[in-house]
Design an enzyme around this catalytic site. Structure first.
Site, PDB file in Angstrom:
ATOM      1  N   GLY A  12       0.786  -1.239   0.000  1.00  0.00           N
ATOM      2  CA  GLY A  12       0.000   0.000   0.000  1.00  0.00           C
ATOM      3  C   GLY A  12       0.813   1.282   0.000  1.00  0.00           C
ATOM      4  O   GLY A  12       0.354   2.308   0.514  1.00  0.00           O
ATOM      5  N   ASN A  14       1.382   3.173  -2.541  1.00  0.00           N
ATOM      6  CA  ASN A  14       0.623   4.159  -3.331  1.00  0.00           C
ATOM      7  C   ASN A  14      -0.555   4.699  -2.520  1.00  0.00           C
ATOM      8  O   ASN A  14      -0.852   5.895  -2.586  1.00  0.00           O
ATOM      9  CB  ASN A  14       0.145   3.554  -4.654  1.00  0.00           C
ATOM     10  CG  ASN A  14       1.226   3.630  -5.712  1.00  0.00           C
ATOM     11  OD1 ASN A  14       1.542   4.711  -6.213  1.00  0.00           O
ATOM     12  ND2 ASN A  14       1.831   2.494  -6.028  1.00  0.00           N
ATOM     13  N   ARG A  61     -14.085 -15.881 -11.043  1.00  0.00           N
ATOM     14  CA  ARG A  61     -13.710 -14.470 -11.078  1.00  0.00           C
ATOM     15  C   ARG A  61     -14.942 -13.549 -11.048  1.00  0.00           C
ATOM     16  O   ARG A  61     -14.992 -12.578 -10.306  1.00  0.00           O
ATOM     17  CB  ARG A  61     -12.918 -14.229 -12.366  1.00  0.00           C
ATOM     18  CG  ARG A  61     -11.876 -13.168 -12.253  1.00  0.00           C
ATOM     19  CD  ARG A  61     -11.068 -13.068 -13.529  1.00  0.00           C
ATOM     20  NE  ARG A  61      -9.964 -14.009 -13.616  1.00  0.00           N
ATOM     21  CZ  ARG A  61      -8.855 -13.951 -12.890  1.00  0.00           C
ATOM     22  NH1 ARG A  61      -8.684 -13.003 -12.014  1.00  0.00           N
ATOM     23  NH2 ARG A  61      -7.902 -14.846 -13.022  1.00  0.00           N
ATOM     24  N   LEU A  89      -9.315  -8.424 -13.566  1.00  0.00           N
ATOM     25  CA  LEU A  89     -10.728  -8.115 -13.357  1.00  0.00           C
ATOM     26  C   LEU A  89     -11.569  -8.677 -14.501  1.00  0.00           C
ATOM     27  O   LEU A  89     -11.149  -8.693 -15.651  1.00  0.00           O
ATOM     28  CB  LEU A  89     -10.903  -6.608 -13.250  1.00  0.00           C
ATOM     29  CG  LEU A  89     -10.157  -6.017 -12.036  1.00  0.00           C
ATOM     30  CD1 LEU A  89      -9.970  -4.522 -12.190  1.00  0.00           C
ATOM     31  CD2 LEU A  89     -10.875  -6.357 -10.743  1.00  0.00           C
ATOM     32  N   ASN A 103      -5.945   2.570 -12.916  1.00  0.00           N
ATOM     33  CA  ASN A 103      -4.880   1.665 -12.469  1.00  0.00           C
ATOM     34  C   ASN A 103      -3.543   2.379 -12.622  1.00  0.00           C
ATOM     35  O   ASN A 103      -3.402   3.279 -13.456  1.00  0.00           O
ATOM     36  CB  ASN A 103      -4.903   0.412 -13.354  1.00  0.00           C
ATOM     37  CG  ASN A 103      -3.848  -0.603 -12.964  1.00  0.00           C
ATOM     38  OD1 ASN A 103      -3.641  -0.880 -11.777  1.00  0.00           O
ATOM     39  ND2 ASN A 103      -3.150  -1.149 -13.948  1.00  0.00           N
ATOM     40  N   HIS A 105       0.530   1.353 -13.325  1.00  0.00           N
ATOM     41  CA  HIS A 105       1.354   0.219 -13.758  1.00  0.00           C
ATOM     42  C   HIS A 105       2.806   0.681 -13.860  1.00  0.00           C
ATOM     43  O   HIS A 105       3.075   1.772 -14.381  1.00  0.00           O
ATOM     44  CB  HIS A 105       0.852  -0.299 -15.113  1.00  0.00           C
ATOM     45  CG  HIS A 105       1.604  -1.505 -15.579  1.00  0.00           C
ATOM     46  ND1 HIS A 105       1.368  -2.767 -15.067  1.00  0.00           N
ATOM     47  CD2 HIS A 105       2.593  -1.649 -16.494  1.00  0.00           C
ATOM     48  CE1 HIS A 105       2.190  -3.628 -15.655  1.00  0.00           C
ATOM     49  NE2 HIS A 105       2.951  -2.972 -16.515  1.00  0.00           N
ATOM     50  N   THR A 137      -9.616  -0.843 -19.159  1.00  0.00           N
ATOM     51  CA  THR A 137     -10.509  -1.458 -20.141  1.00  0.00           C
ATOM     52  C   THR A 137     -10.341  -2.971 -20.010  1.00  0.00           C
ATOM     53  O   THR A 137      -9.547  -3.438 -19.189  1.00  0.00           O
ATOM     54  CB  THR A 137     -10.152  -1.014 -21.580  1.00  0.00           C
ATOM     55  OG1 THR A 137      -8.791  -1.388 -21.825  1.00  0.00           O
ATOM     56  CG2 THR A 137     -10.329   0.477 -21.776  1.00  0.00           C
ATOM     57  N   LEU A 140      -5.824  -6.265 -20.600  1.00  0.00           N
ATOM     58  CA  LEU A 140      -4.926  -6.116 -19.447  1.00  0.00           C
ATOM     59  C   LEU A 140      -3.910  -4.986 -19.647  1.00  0.00           C
ATOM     60  O   LEU A 140      -3.217  -4.942 -20.670  1.00  0.00           O
ATOM     61  CB  LEU A 140      -4.188  -7.440 -19.202  1.00  0.00           C
ATOM     62  CG  LEU A 140      -3.184  -7.436 -18.031  1.00  0.00           C
ATOM     63  CD1 LEU A 140      -3.898  -7.336 -16.694  1.00  0.00           C
ATOM     64  CD2 LEU A 140      -2.292  -8.660 -18.076  1.00  0.00           C
ATOM     65  N   GLU A 170       5.687   7.005  -9.062  1.00  0.00           N
ATOM     66  CA  GLU A 170       4.292   6.569  -8.903  1.00  0.00           C
ATOM     67  C   GLU A 170       3.617   7.380  -7.798  1.00  0.00           C
ATOM     68  O   GLU A 170       2.447   7.744  -7.904  1.00  0.00           O
ATOM     69  CB  GLU A 170       4.224   5.083  -8.520  1.00  0.00           C
ATOM     70  CG  GLU A 170       4.600   4.121  -9.619  1.00  0.00           C
ATOM     71  CD  GLU A 170       4.369   2.665  -9.211  1.00  0.00           C
ATOM     72  OE1 GLU A 170       3.410   2.360  -8.487  1.00  0.00           O
ATOM     73  OE2 GLU A 170       5.179   1.810  -9.632  1.00  0.00           O
TER      74      GLU A 170
END
Ligand code: GAR
Length: 215
Positions: A12, A14, A61, A89, A103, A105, A137, A140, A170
């Site tokens: 955690g 971020n 999932r 997801l 997100n 990355h 979206t 991935l 980040e």
């Protein structure tokens, strides 16, 4: 709809950066799929409500994602923030939060998707890598890019050393992107790219990284 819900799986850092940059009061809940995620302690320090939902207790999932969405929707957030949430997801989840799910990355997307992005960058011998914040979206680590931060790769970099330098950026780029969205300073065009409206505070928020961050 207002505020954000943050999803985590691990340490955690971020989440901590989002809290430290004046956004703690905007976080309605932090949700982890792992009870042992260290990031849950950060949420508690800021008196942010937390929830744990263990993906192993669900058949598939989509079933897990539906249960997760039920918890998120109780808070009616403007934005759902993936901050080291290490789950792929389902299409159901992505559609449910279309244009409300972001997100971060650790690479300059579309290069180096998936896990070990820093290791991939080093083994490809690229000269720069970095971090990308994007709307999610179904593909991935793809989707309209909000901001990117560039980090030079140095000759002695190992995946750990490079990860550390990317993480620093980040921690600036994610709070920045979130605050731009909350201020309605972003516009998604044709579901392909994001126009970010500049305001005069931007450079002071980006601080020492302003020459490395593009939006
Ligand atoms: C961050 O480096 C983030 O970019 C990465 O996981 C780390 C989480 O760290 N996310 C991904 O790789 C998603 N594809 P944190 O738990 O300390 O924020």
């Amino acid at each position: 709809m207002d505020g954000i819900v943050v999803l985590i799986s691990g340490r955690g850092s971020n989440l901590a950066a989002i809290c430290k940059n004046g956004l703690a009061s905007q976080i309605k809940c932090v949700i982890s799929n792992k009870a042992a995620a260290l990031g849950l302690n950060i949420a508690k320090e800021y008196n942010i409500p937390t929830e744990v939902i263990d993906h192993k207790l669900y058949n598939d999932r989509t079933e897990f994602d539906q249960a997760l969405a039920k918890i998120i929707d109780k808070h009616n957030p403007k934005l759902v923030v993936l901050a080291g949430f290490m789950r792929i997801l389902s299409p159901y989840f992505v559609k449910h939060y279309l244009n409300r799910l972001i997100n971060i990355h650790p690479s300059l997307l579309p290069s180096f998707v998936g896990i070990n992005a820093q290791e991939q960058a080093i083994s490809e011998k690229v000269k720069v890598s970095g971090a990308t914040v994007h709307f999610v979206t179904e593909q991935l680590d793809h989707g309209p890019i909000i901001a990117q931060g560039v980090v030079k790769i140095l000759p002695n970099d190992t995946p750990d050393i490079l990860s550390q330098r990317i993480l620093e950026i980040e921690h600036t780029i994610y709070p920045f992107a979130i605050s731009k969205i909350l201020k309605n300073h972003t516009k998604i065009i044709d579901q392909k790219y994001v126009e970010v409206i500049y305001d005069e505070n931007d450079n002071s928020i980006l601080g020492k990284y302003q020459s490395q961050i593009y939006y």
